[in-house]
Design a protein around this motif. Sequence first.
Motif, PDB file in Angstrom:
ATOM      1  N   ARG A 108       0.936  -1.187   0.104  1.00  0.00           N
ATOM      2  CA  ARG A 108      -0.066   0.072  -0.116  1.00  0.00           C
ATOM      3  C   ARG A 108       0.825   1.095  -0.014  1.00  0.00           C
ATOM      4  NH1 ARG A 108      -5.070   1.351   0.436  1.00  0.00           N
ATOM      5  NH2 ARG A 108      -5.886  -0.850   0.944  1.00  0.00           N
ATOM      6  N   GLN A 109       0.564   2.236  -0.828  1.00  0.00           N
ATOM      7  CA  GLN A 109       1.184   3.396  -0.915  1.00  0.00           C
ATOM      8  C   GLN A 109       0.403   4.597  -0.286  1.00  0.00           C
ATOM      9  OE1 GLN A 109       4.307   3.457  -3.489  1.00  0.00           O
ATOM     10  NE2 GLN A 109       3.940   1.826  -2.019  1.00  0.00           N
ATOM     11  N   TYR A 110       1.261   5.591   0.323  1.00  0.00           N
ATOM     12  CA  TYR A 110       0.568   6.675   0.981  1.00  0.00           C
ATOM     13  C   TYR A 110       0.740   7.785   0.502  1.00  0.00           C
ATOM     14  CZ  TYR A 110       0.338   2.776   4.467  1.00  0.00           C
ATOM     15  OH  TYR A 110      -0.224   1.510   4.969  1.00  0.00           O
ATOM     16  N   GLU A 111       2.024   8.103  -0.001  1.00  0.00           N
ATOM     17  CA  GLU A 111       2.297   9.613  -0.600  1.00  0.00           C
ATOM     18  C   GLU A 111       1.628   9.832  -1.912  1.00  0.00           C
ATOM     19  OE1 GLU A 111       6.193  12.275  -2.257  1.00  0.00           O
ATOM     20  OE2 GLU A 111       6.496  10.371  -0.964  1.00  0.00           O
ATOM     21  N   HIS A 112       1.647   8.705  -2.808  1.00  0.00           N
ATOM     22  CA  HIS A 112       0.767   8.755  -3.661  1.00  0.00           C
ATOM     23  C   HIS A 112      -0.402   7.381  -3.767  1.00  0.00           C
ATOM     24  CE1 HIS A 112       3.662  11.180  -6.029  1.00  0.00           C
ATOM     25  NE2 HIS A 112       4.475  10.291  -5.131  1.00  0.00           N
ATOM     26  N   LEU A 116       1.422  -0.573  -4.826  1.00  0.00           N
ATOM     27  CA  LEU A 116       2.659  -0.750  -5.646  1.00  0.00           C
ATOM     28  C   LEU A 116       2.983  -2.237  -5.876  1.00  0.00           C
ATOM     29  CD1 LEU A 116       5.186   0.504  -6.853  1.00  0.00           C
ATOM     30  CD2 LEU A 116       6.463  -0.015  -4.792  1.00  0.00           C
ATOM     31  N   TRP A 235      10.352   3.160  -4.508  1.00  0.00           N
ATOM     32  CA  TRP A 235       9.693   3.591  -5.912  1.00  0.00           C
ATOM     33  C   TRP A 235       8.911   4.635  -5.272  1.00  0.00           C
ATOM     34  CZ3 TRP A 235      11.215   2.644 -10.429  1.00  0.00           C
ATOM     35  CH2 TRP A 235      11.853   1.523 -10.633  1.00  0.00           C
ATOM     36  N   GLU A 236       8.090   4.749  -4.296  1.00  0.00           N
ATOM     37  CA  GLU A 236       7.173   5.628  -3.885  1.00  0.00           C
ATOM     38  C   GLU A 236       7.816   7.219  -4.022  1.00  0.00           C
ATOM     39  OE1 GLU A 236       3.573   6.462  -0.706  1.00  0.00           O
ATOM     40  OE2 GLU A 236       4.831   5.222  -0.242  1.00  0.00           O
ATOM     41  N   SER A 237       8.902   7.309  -3.508  1.00  0.00           N
ATOM     42  CA  SER A 237       9.554   8.420  -3.288  1.00  0.00           C
ATOM     43  C   SER A 237      10.632   8.659  -4.394  1.00  0.00           C
ATOM     44  CB  SER A 237      10.171   8.940  -1.849  1.00  0.00           C
ATOM     45  OG  SER A 237      11.061   7.982  -1.541  1.00  0.00           O
ATOM     46  N   TYR A 473       8.763   2.326 -14.330  1.00  0.00           N
ATOM     47  CA  TYR A 473       7.750   2.650 -13.452  1.00  0.00           C
ATOM     48  C   TYR A 473       6.715   3.189 -14.148  1.00  0.00           C
ATOM     49  CZ  TYR A 473       5.527   4.894  -9.770  1.00  0.00           C
ATOM     50  OH  TYR A 473       4.444   5.340  -8.805  1.00  0.00           O
ATOM     51  N   ARG A 498       2.105   0.882 -10.333  1.00  0.00           N
ATOM     52  CA  ARG A 498       1.216   1.344  -9.465  1.00  0.00           C
ATOM     53  C   ARG A 498      -0.184   1.462  -9.677  1.00  0.00           C
ATOM     54  NH1 ARG A 498      -0.648   6.587  -7.719  1.00  0.00           N
ATOM     55  NH2 ARG A 498       0.479   7.828  -8.856  1.00  0.00           N
TER      56      ARG A 498
END
Length: 535
Positions: A108-112, A116, A235-237, A473, A498
């Motif tokens: 689970r992603q939080y910023e986006h 993922l 990857w998120e950031s 990505y 994502r």
Amino acid sequence: MAELVEQGVARVAEKLRATAPEGWTEAVQVSAQGLFGLGISTEYAIPGVEPQPLHATQVIELAGTFQDLKDVTAAVGAARGWERTRLEIRCRPSGEFDLLATRETVFRQYEHPGFLAVLDHDYRLPVPGFAQEEGTAAPTGDPDLAVARFRAYLERRADILGRPEKLPPPVTTTALDDAERRLGRPLPADLRALYLIADGSGDEAPDLFGDLRWLPLERLAAANEHDRDADWSGWESSWNSVVLDADPLDTVRRCRQHPGWLPFATADDGNCLAVDMSPAPAGRPGQVIQYGDDYDDGPRYVCDSVTALLARYLELLEQGAYEVEEDVVGQLEFTEDPREPGFDPELRIDGVPLDVPPGLQAVLIHSDGPAGALDLAPFTAAPHLRRLELGRRPVADLSPLRALPVESLGVTLHGGDLAPLEGHRYLTSLGLATSAPIDITPLRTIPNLRCLDLSQAEVRDLTALADFPDLRYLALTGSQWAALLDQGELPPTLAAARLAEADASRCEALSWAERLGLAAGEPFSVTGTLGLDGE
């Protein structure tokens, strides 16, 4: 393996039972092996009561389950060949317990928001600093002058504090030679000379380099054992992050850590002063830099040598730019940074400024700024612009970006097209939103485009993504992924994907990941019963 796993799960279950609240009917502890370690959540079911956060005592007591969870995760993962493993342990007051272990294919992603899926766990995005040529200028540090300045610095500190500061004994030349062999490169001559005076600052002068502790030689050598993931934050950031250039330009490599950076002073807060023995083309070996956890945009250049740093500290003392902390015996703190004030390369603003500074490297325009389309032409005055995030402000013409070295672009295209980006030499990540259907085929000609977020764009033909030469990505909505996967046109080089759906369930995300080729596989399970004494 099964017996060891059962024993570990039993110990976890006993902890869950021992810390359970009155009236509980079941405990559920989930541990997920994420991108940066083990994430753990625990809930107790009590009829008629909403699940509550654990209180402090429970948290402390359940912390003892961490090693067992880690061992069980490693054992199951190794047996099944899973890159990441998820454990769900259930325990009831009767002592019955069970484990369900599954392959963790989504995060689970939080910023986006969304989920993922990592298709290639070994791939890392290229770091610009590792590709830069090394500077060839000679070092400027002077060991004799550094020693003289260091002794003068200690004497001036003693005058201010009313007593001399006792430093540890020096290291030997043999110890220095051994440290340099471990580091794989020499220390600059001026810093090496200081270690022949003292092995770091010790306990009596903890903040000898400004508010930083001078490290003993052993810690300097050990701290440089470079981790291949030191520049990687997941990857998120990382998909759209940019490392900016230091000031002056091209002095320090554009990376967040490098094996040629030798940290010699720190506050143990993840930040440090280091000597740079592998400078960028305009730098010098032995120059002093700052880098660490608080330097997300990249390292900072401080001065050209430790010799120059000591001159700066002496200057600050003569200027009275310090304070003596009364509540900490003999602690002297500088009120100014040893680094000369420089230009801030990042600008956060509501719109395009009337006067664009030529040294600008990053611009983040607020989404809630004034309405109206943005004219990007003024940014051509910033020849080093590398990051441009325009929020939700519409843009009709991307042509001003054609000649700029923008690496990360976030833009809402209102009219116009992507043709101006065709063949762009520098662009590596693009977050695109549109107000009308868009043709993405011009993006196929961008040689370094590796990361793409189209979740806010209406794309005419998503199958064009299959022809992108090095796409690693990709972020799409659920309907966009379905359309792409139905055509069987997944980009062949994709390393991470994502699902850009904030409300997607874990079950939906697992089904999506399976279509990407990440099947969860057969789960691993264990059942058992605790004795009355927890055995």
